[in-house]
Each structure stands twice: as structure tokens, then as C-alpha cells.
Enzyme design. Sequence first.
Site, mmCIF file in Angstrom:
data_model
loop_
_atom_site.group_PDB
_atom_site.id
_atom_site.type_symbol
_atom_site.label_atom_id
_atom_site.label_comp_id
_atom_site.label_asym_id
_atom_site.label_seq_id
_atom_site.Cartn_x
_atom_site.Cartn_y
_atom_site.Cartn_z
ATOM 1 N N LYS A 267 1.258 -1.349 -0.033
ATOM 2 C CA LYS A 267 -0.079 0.452 -0.076
ATOM 3 C C LYS A 267 0.976 1.381 -0.036
ATOM 4 C CE LYS A 267 -4.599 -2.311 1.559
ATOM 5 N NZ LYS A 267 -3.920 -3.503 1.767
HETATM 6 C C1 LIG Z 1 -4.701 -5.016 0.900
HETATM 7 C C2 LIG Z 1 -3.346 -6.038 0.570
HETATM 8 C C3 LIG Z 1 -3.894 -6.848 -0.137
HETATM 9 C C4 LIG Z 1 -5.005 -7.115 -1.399
HETATM 10 O O1 LIG Z 1 -5.202 -5.676 -2.176
HETATM 11 P P1 LIG Z 1 -6.456 -4.673 -3.174
HETATM 12 O O2 LIG Z 1 -5.840 -4.427 -3.795
HETATM 13 O O3 LIG Z 1 -7.636 -5.128 -2.021
HETATM 14 O O4 LIG Z 1 -7.213 -6.263 -3.673
HETATM 15 C C5 LIG Z 1 -3.145 -8.405 -0.469
HETATM 16 N N1 LIG Z 1 -1.887 -7.879 0.672
HETATM 17 C C6 LIG Z 1 -1.863 -6.919 1.725
HETATM 18 C C7 LIG Z 1 -0.574 -7.269 2.162
HETATM 19 C C8 LIG Z 1 -2.452 -6.279 1.347
HETATM 20 O O5 LIG Z 1 -1.790 -5.111 2.358
#
Ligand SMILES: *Cc1c(COP(=O)(O)O)cnc(C)c1O
Length: 497
Positions: A113
Site C-alpha cells: 500500500k
Molecule cells: C491490501 C492488501 C491486499 C489486497 O489488495 P487489493 O488491492 O485490496 O486487492 C493484499 N495483500 C496485502 C498485504 C494487502 O495489504
Amino acid sequence: MIYRSTRNNNVEVTSAEAIAQGISVDGGLFIPDEIPAITLDEIKKLSTMKYNERAAYIFAKYLTDFTDEEIRYCTDNAYTDKKFSTENISEISHLFDGTYMLELWHGPTCAFKDMALQILPYLLTTSAKKINCDKKIVILVATSGDTGKAALEGFKDVPGTQIMVFYPEQGVSPMQKRQMTTQEGDNVAVCAIKGNFDDAQNGVKAIFTNDEIKKILDDNGMMFSSANSINWGRLAPQIIYYVSAYATLVADEEIALGDKINVVVPTGNFGNILAAYFAKKMGVPIAKLICASNSNKVLTDFINTGIYDRNRDFYTTISPSMDILISSNLERLLYLLTGKDDAKIREWFGKLSSEGKYEVSDDIKTLLKEDFYGGCCDDEQTKETIKKTYEKYSYTLDTHTAVAVKVYEDYKSATGDETRTIIASTASPYKFSASVLEAIDGKKPEIDEFAMVDRLYEISQYEIPDALASLKDKGIRFSESVESNQMKDFVLKTLGM
Ligand SMILES: *Cc1c(COP(=O)(O)O)cnc(C)c1O
């Protein structure tokens, strides 16, 4: 380039308006009216550039109302080795022959993120300026762990912004709690809620829609905004790393320019994999997009049957960031697949909110299967995959990435497809030490979070991320805990009103 709402084609905004507004008033999501193209020659050109330059090049195709200087201000401030532990921003590791791990977790909070939340504050403040909004932007976040910390790090000390994060007192891991309560920066605040994640989320929504508070903010030259993944300013930065990864594989002579690759993404809200779809539609030679889910397999079922049904048990898994039954970015994909049929989107998403279920038409089912493959695995399989991958390849996976690796193995045995493949690696294993250690050692670790980090170091030999190691010595700055109906008072107090 103009952006439209997925629920009303008559809404036309610039990218700056889309990013500043976050979501359209009709409840739809903003989406570019056409997907800009990138040629193989351009990709070749990218392969000699640094990440921030690649980002600026690709943003220029989407943020056409931004000047080059504005784009460079955003990319150069976000993608530097002051914020990321590697000069390359993301790294590619070889797992086994023809399979590459795209490590997206070298940012300040050790989860993918960061790739978007490091740049969102710059995109947001620049957008606000461009639309002549000189208000201070107040970001409110309800989090179950990862998003809150990544947003705090992104917005920390960014001029013109203030951020407040609310988390459920009993609902985050000890490491996640410590990450947030020790947060540095003059414009940040963190508060625990006596309740669960839904209480925190409902509390935030109630504040966003409270006219009295909005008026108080307005009178003081401030406005609310949101940092979650429905904002185009969070999706666009994710397209870049897929284009960039392809350029890197070409530069490293792992593939020839024009060779097709598959992409595997551990998926929750469908944001990350939708970004890969955009990269494909821009012209990056991507064959299959493999969508990996945990036991909350609403997307696997959707890709296989065309029926989206959230009326099902919710599982709390060891890959918590994928514990989602409403994948909001799917709306953008369906808008594109239907040829921008806003009426269909209103119908389906209306049904989703009233009945929790909708079924797409046969032509859409066919289109879905052309681009996507859906698969899932449960916690036991996730742990087995972590153990097996460690023993076979000396590579330590986090729990989310392990779901992707398992689903990819299933895909390969089901199809025999040997196309070279990129697997999106979304978190550092250190972030989920307890589950990773349990998988590898075969028993629950009975030690504290920092001892777990040390044990994981013995196993993986991966450098311990500074961001996590240094938490041990940081003082707790935020220890307040309030009832969810007092969140409003916390917000006003923090803003000095
Ligand atoms: C948020 C997240 C996901 C999922 O990603 P999306 O864009 O919501 O599909 C997968 N792995 C981790 C570690 C995350 O923090």
C-alpha cells in the site's frame, strides 16, 4: 483526458477533480474515459529510467491536466530512497525458473500500500491547488491495520494536510498497534475505538456526512477527504509498477521485448489486480491475470460463474488484508467490460446493496474468462505453501503472497501454461511474523513480537526492515481510546476546535 463516473456517463471531470473529490456524488467511481496506450518502443525507453522517472512518464498519460513540473513534484517526493529501503523502489526476485516475485513492500510500512499511499498526499494536495481549493485537507481513516499505518506515513508532515486514524482496540496485531501508536509527525493523530472495525468505519462515515461538523471545518478553511482505494489517486500509482516490472525484465534480459507474461495478484478489494488489467490494456504484453483469494473466495466464484454473491460466511484468516466480501474496484472493471454501460452498473450495484447479489450477462462472463483466472486457498494450504517454498527455494513468503503462489501452482497444473509469470508480493513476512513462524516451525510461537522478528531473521536471513526494528525504541505517542460515538469529539479536539 476526462474522467467519468461508473454510474453516470454524464459526469465529466478532470483528473485533479477526480482525485480531490475521491468518489462521484452518484456513488460511482471515477475512471478515465479511455485507456492511454504505451508502445513497446516506449517500454524499451522506460527500461533505462529510474522508478520516479518511469512513474512521471506514465502519469503524464493519465493526469493530462497536470504540468510536467507538478507531476515531477509528486513522483520525486514520493519515490526516493529516503522513503523506500531500495533505490529501485520495488524489487524483482527469482522464485524459480520463469517465475518472478515483484516485491512491493520495500516502503516505510512494509506493505504494497506504500506504493500508492506515499504519492497520494502529493497528488491530492496538488489536485486541490489546481482546482483552486486552498483548504487544509483533513484525512480520516478507519483501519484494520495496514492501510492506517501506510496512510499515516504517507501524509506525515505533508503541508496542507492533517490525518487522523481510528483502529479497533482489540482488532489489530501488537505490531500493527505499535506501528500506529508510535507514529511521528506534527499533523498526525491516532485513536483506538472501543469496538470492532465496522464501528470505526461507521463512525468515520458518520463524521463525513455530519453537516454540522462539515460547516465547522468549512468555516475554518478545512475539508474532509479519504485515502481509501476507491480514489483514482490510489489506483493510478499501482499501474506504474506493472509497466515498470515488465521494463525491468526486458532490461535484465529475462524476457525479450514483446514476450507475453502472466501476472498473479493476491486480491481483496480488487484494486491491485485492476491496476494490472490497466497495464495490459495500455499495451504491456500481459497474457493471463490470475486472481488469488483466501477463504473469502467471492471473486473466485464470480470469475468462474459470473454470479457475485456476498451472502456467505465471513472468515477471519491469516491473510487479513484480503478478508473482504465487497471488492469495490470490480465496479471499474465491469464498467469497462460492458463498454461503459452506466445503466447496467447502476442495476448490478443497486442489486448488490439491496440483495447482496447480482449476475452479469453471458457476454461479460466470456470476457471475464478471457483475461482472468480465479483461484483460492485456505489457511492450511497457505501455511503449507510458506513451508514448502521456504524449504525448496529458501524464499520466505508472507501470508498474502503465499495465497498467490498456491493459486499460481494450481493454475499451472490445471492448464500446463508455462508462460513466464510475475507474482505480486504484497507484504514483508516480518509484518505477519506469528503466522509465518507457525507455518515454518510447525507450532505457534510463544514469544513477543520483537523476539519473533529475531527468530524470523534466523530463518529467512532477510534484512530486518528498519521501520519495524526501530519501533522497539520508539515512545508511545497516542494512547487515547474512545467510544465510537465520541470520535467526533476527538476530531474536533485534535483540530483545536
Ligand atoms: C491490501 C492488501 C491486499 C489486497 O489488495 P487489493 O488491492 O485490496 O486487492 C493484499 N495483500 C496485502 C498485504 C494487502 O495489504
